[in-house]
Design a protein around this motif. Structure first.
Motif, PDB file in Angstrom:
ATOM      1  N   UNK A  10     -43.008  12.453  -8.979  1.00 43.67           N
ATOM      2  CA  UNK A  10     -42.579  13.846  -9.080  1.00 43.67           C
ATOM      3  C   UNK A  10     -41.798  13.972 -10.386  1.00 43.67           C
ATOM      4  N   UNK A  11     -41.560  15.188 -10.856  1.00 38.19           N
ATOM      5  CA  UNK A  11     -40.673  15.317 -12.013  1.00 38.19           C
ATOM      6  C   UNK A  11     -39.318  14.646 -11.764  1.00 38.19           C
ATOM      7  N   UNK A  12     -38.830  14.733 -10.543  1.00 33.60           N
ATOM      8  CA  UNK A  12     -37.553  14.105 -10.200  1.00 33.60           C
ATOM      9  C   UNK A  12     -37.610  12.584 -10.398  1.00 33.60           C
ATOM     10  N   UNK A  13     -38.679  11.951  -9.916  1.00 34.68           N
ATOM     11  CA  UNK A  13     -38.801  10.497 -10.077  1.00 34.68           C
ATOM     12  C   UNK A  13     -38.988  10.120 -11.544  1.00 34.68           C
ATOM     13  N   UNK A  14     -39.801  10.886 -12.264  1.00 36.31           N
ATOM     14  CA  UNK A  14     -40.037  10.606 -13.683  1.00 36.31           C
ATOM     15  C   UNK A  14     -38.735  10.748 -14.462  1.00 36.31           C
ATOM     16  N   UNK A  15     -37.902  11.715 -14.069  1.00 35.24           N
ATOM     17  CA  UNK A  15     -36.661  11.973 -14.804  1.00 35.24           C
ATOM     18  C   UNK A  15     -35.693  10.801 -14.742  1.00 35.24           C
ATOM     19  N   UNK A  54     -43.102  18.785   2.365  1.00 32.57           N
ATOM     20  CA  UNK A  54     -44.265  17.960   2.073  1.00 32.57           C
ATOM     21  C   UNK A  54     -44.566  18.007   0.582  1.00 32.57           C
ATOM     22  N   UNK A  55     -45.144  16.945   0.055  1.00 35.55           N
ATOM     23  CA  UNK A  55     -45.518  16.945  -1.369  1.00 35.55           C
ATOM     24  C   UNK A  55     -46.596  17.985  -1.658  1.00 35.55           C
ATOM     25  N   UNK A  56     -46.534  18.537  -2.860  1.00 36.56           N
ATOM     26  CA  UNK A  56     -47.601  19.389  -3.349  1.00 36.56           C
ATOM     27  C   UNK A  56     -48.283  18.582  -4.460  1.00 36.56           C
ATOM     28  N   UNK A  57     -49.520  18.165  -4.221  1.00 34.35           N
ATOM     29  CA  UNK A  57     -50.221  17.296  -5.160  1.00 34.35           C
ATOM     30  C   UNK A  57     -50.962  18.099  -6.218  1.00 34.35           C
ATOM     31  N   UNK A 173     -46.148  16.600  -6.870  1.00 31.53           N
ATOM     32  CA  UNK A 173     -46.514  15.186  -6.936  1.00 31.53           C
ATOM     33  C   UNK A 173     -47.793  14.951  -7.720  1.00 31.53           C
ATOM     34  N   UNK A 174     -47.830  13.799  -8.356  1.00 29.50           N
ATOM     35  CA  UNK A 174     -49.050  13.350  -9.021  1.00 29.50           C
ATOM     36  C   UNK A 174     -49.071  11.830  -8.999  1.00 29.50           C
TER      37      UNK A 174
END
Length: 192
Positions: A10-15, A54-57, A173-174
């Motif tokens: 997610x952007x959060x994890x990437x950050x 839930x994640x949005x892929x 999410x990606x």
């Protein structure tokens, strides 16, 4: 050769990383138009309104071990544009759009696009060069948020813009699949 898949990002994890992604010279320019960006925003907003955690892929990106985006550069660029706009409402987006005192996305051999993106990441910065698709994308995202979130009650509008921006930051999410760095141009053509 076998591809290796990363965890859901997610952007959060990437950050929380120092990773800087780059777009190789052979990739086409960013060209998402307004209908495509609005469709993404509508989908994200519907997921947000449903109150789902839930994640949005948004799909799969493909990279080599040097974080050159071989596939998915359009989606990653639109994530950067979302971050530019949404950082006004949720400041954690700043840690996604910047890494190591630089923008998280670089364009190899497209210096003007790097300068444009960098200037847009720094609020109210002006550049003589404009990437029209990115400029239109930023405007489209800003207009969407302005229209979707009524300005009748300023405190409620600010809260909704903040919460929607936070939702996208935490739940969009990606995945990234990693290809071996020694893939030749011929192997990359076969991959696609």
């Amino acid at each position: 050769p076998k591809t290796i898949f990363s965890e859901s990002l997610t952007p959060q994890k990437v950050s929380k990383t120092h990773t800087i992604y780059s777009i190789p010279i052979y990739q086409r320019l960013f060209e998402w138009d307004e209908p495509r960006i609005i469709q993404l925003l509508d989908d994200l907003y519907q997921a947000y309104e449903n109150g789902s955690n839930q994640p949005y892929y948004i799909g799969m990106l493909t990279s080599n071990n040097n974080y050159d985006l071989i596939d998915g550069q359009q989606r990653f660029t639109v994530m950067m544009l979302l971050g530019i706009v949404m950082s006004q409402y949720y400041s954690n987006w700043d840690s996604f759009i910047f890494a190591e005192c630089s923008t998280r996305l670089k364009f190899k051999a497209r210096t003007d696009d790097n300068i444009f993106l960098s200037n847009k990441c720094i609020q109210n910065s002006v550049s003589t060069y404009e990437n029209l698709y990115m400029k239109r994308g930023i405007k489209c995202i800003q207009d969407y948020i302005d229209k979707k979130i009524e300005k009748e009650n300023d405190s409620a509008s600010c809260t909704i813009a903040h919460e929607f921006s936070r939702y996208v930051f935490e739940h969009m999410n990606f995945f990234i699949s990693f290809l071996p760095n020694d893939y030749s141009p011929i192997a990359l053509n076969k991959y696609f």
